[in-house]
Design a protein around this motif. Structure first.
Motif, short mmCIF file in Angstrom:
data_model
loop_
_atom_site.label_atom_id
_atom_site.label_comp_id
_atom_site.label_asym_id
_atom_site.label_seq_id
_atom_site.Cartn_x
_atom_site.Cartn_y
_atom_site.Cartn_z
N THR A 99 0.92 -1.24 -0.08
CA THR A 99 0.23 -0.03 0.11
C THR A 99 0.94 1.12 -0.05
N PHE A 100 1.94 1.32 0.79
CA PHE A 100 2.88 2.57 0.92
C PHE A 100 3.69 2.76 -0.56
N TRP A 101 3.91 1.28 -1.07
CA TRP A 101 4.74 1.51 -2.36
C TRP A 101 3.67 2.08 -3.46
N VAL A 102 2.50 1.78 -3.59
CA VAL A 102 1.72 1.97 -4.65
C VAL A 102 1.07 3.17 -4.51
N VAL A 103 0.49 3.73 -3.23
CA VAL A 103 -0.31 4.52 -3.14
C VAL A 103 0.44 5.85 -2.26
N ILE A 104 1.34 5.71 -1.65
CA ILE A 104 2.09 6.81 -0.89
C ILE A 104 3.24 7.24 -1.79
N LEU A 105 3.82 6.33 -2.33
CA LEU A 105 5.42 6.55 -2.70
C LEU A 105 5.39 7.44 -4.05
N PRO A 106 4.55 7.26 -4.90
CA PRO A 106 4.33 8.25 -6.09
C PRO A 106 4.16 9.74 -5.62
N PHE A 107 3.75 10.04 -4.57
CA PHE A 107 3.73 11.48 -4.09
C PHE A 107 5.21 12.27 -3.28
N VAL A 108 6.04 11.33 -2.95
CA VAL A 108 7.36 11.46 -2.64
C VAL A 108 8.11 11.81 -3.67
N ASP A 109 9.10 12.89 -3.22
CA ASP A 109 10.18 13.26 -4.38
C ASP A 109 11.04 12.30 -4.50
N SER A 110 11.45 11.88 -5.97
CA SER A 110 12.13 11.04 -6.53
C SER A 110 13.68 10.88 -5.78
N ASP A 111 13.97 11.88 -5.43
CA ASP A 111 15.46 11.86 -4.85
C ASP A 111 15.49 11.52 -3.18
N HIS A 112 14.31 11.31 -2.59
CA HIS A 112 14.07 10.91 -1.17
C HIS A 112 14.72 9.60 -0.95
N PHE A 113 15.34 9.64 0.19
CA PHE A 113 16.13 8.45 0.56
C PHE A 113 14.94 7.16 0.73
N GLN A 148 8.36 0.94 -9.86
CA GLN A 148 6.81 0.97 -9.82
C GLN A 148 6.18 -0.03 -10.86
N GLU A 149 7.11 -0.14 -11.94
CA GLU A 149 6.60 -1.41 -12.71
C GLU A 149 6.41 -2.70 -12.21
N TYR A 150 7.22 -2.94 -11.13
CA TYR A 150 7.08 -4.27 -10.41
C TYR A 150 5.72 -4.55 -9.57
N ALA A 151 5.32 -3.10 -9.32
CA ALA A 151 4.05 -3.07 -8.40
C ALA A 151 2.68 -3.76 -9.25
N ILE A 152 2.95 -3.91 -10.50
CA ILE A 152 1.87 -4.64 -11.24
C ILE A 152 2.49 -5.99 -11.57
N LEU A 153 3.56 -6.04 -12.11
CA LEU A 153 4.15 -7.29 -12.68
C LEU A 153 4.24 -8.51 -11.39
N ILE A 154 4.52 -8.16 -10.24
CA ILE A 154 4.74 -9.13 -9.31
C ILE A 154 3.32 -9.76 -8.87
N PRO A 155 2.12 -9.14 -8.73
CA PRO A 155 0.86 -9.55 -8.68
C PRO A 155 0.36 -10.38 -9.50
N VAL A 156 0.45 -9.80 -10.88
CA VAL A 156 0.09 -10.48 -12.11
C VAL A 156 0.93 -11.81 -12.03
N PHE A 157 2.21 -11.98 -11.94
CA PHE A 157 2.94 -13.18 -12.00
C PHE A 157 2.53 -14.09 -11.06
N ALA A 158 2.22 -13.59 -9.75
CA ALA A 158 1.82 -14.48 -8.58
C ALA A 158 0.24 -15.11 -8.87
N GLY A 159 -0.62 -14.23 -9.45
CA GLY A 159 -1.68 -14.64 -9.77
C GLY A 159 -1.70 -15.80 -11.04
N ASN A 175 15.09 4.06 -1.88
CA ASN A 175 15.93 3.15 -1.68
C ASN A 175 15.34 1.81 -1.22
N TYR A 176 14.08 1.77 -0.62
CA TYR A 176 13.67 0.43 0.24
C TYR A 176 12.73 -0.26 -0.75
N PHE A 177 12.37 0.54 -1.86
CA PHE A 177 11.31 -0.19 -2.64
C PHE A 177 11.84 -0.48 -4.28
#
Length: 80
Positions: free
Chosen positions: A24-38, A46-57, A41-43
């Protein structure tokens, strides 16, 4: 045995809650955080936010299809 079941249930719930919070933090909140914020580094990107659930499904559906097919073949052998 009851304590072990409760422990496993608690660990599964904790794992599910952690994954849900991270995703949820990765998909909903992270796009609103500046791209140079530290925090970025923990995520993963964004492409993987769709690819991982689709692959798992897809993997889950394949395993479910294999299970159903195996059960159907075994039940046919028992009837014959």
């Amino acid at each position: 045995m009851e304590l072990a079941d409760k422990t496993v249930g608690f660990l599964l719930s904790l794992t599910s809650l952690s994954i849900f919070t991270y995703y949820t933090f990765w998909v909903v909140i992270l796009p609103f955080v500046d791209s140079d914020h530290f925090v970025h580094n923990y995520f993963l990107p964004q492409e993987y936010a769709i690819l991982i659930p689709v692959f798992a499904g897809v993997v889950l559906l394949c395993l479910l299809g294999i299970f159903v097919g195996t059960v159907m073949l075994k039940s046919k052998k028992k009837k014959a």
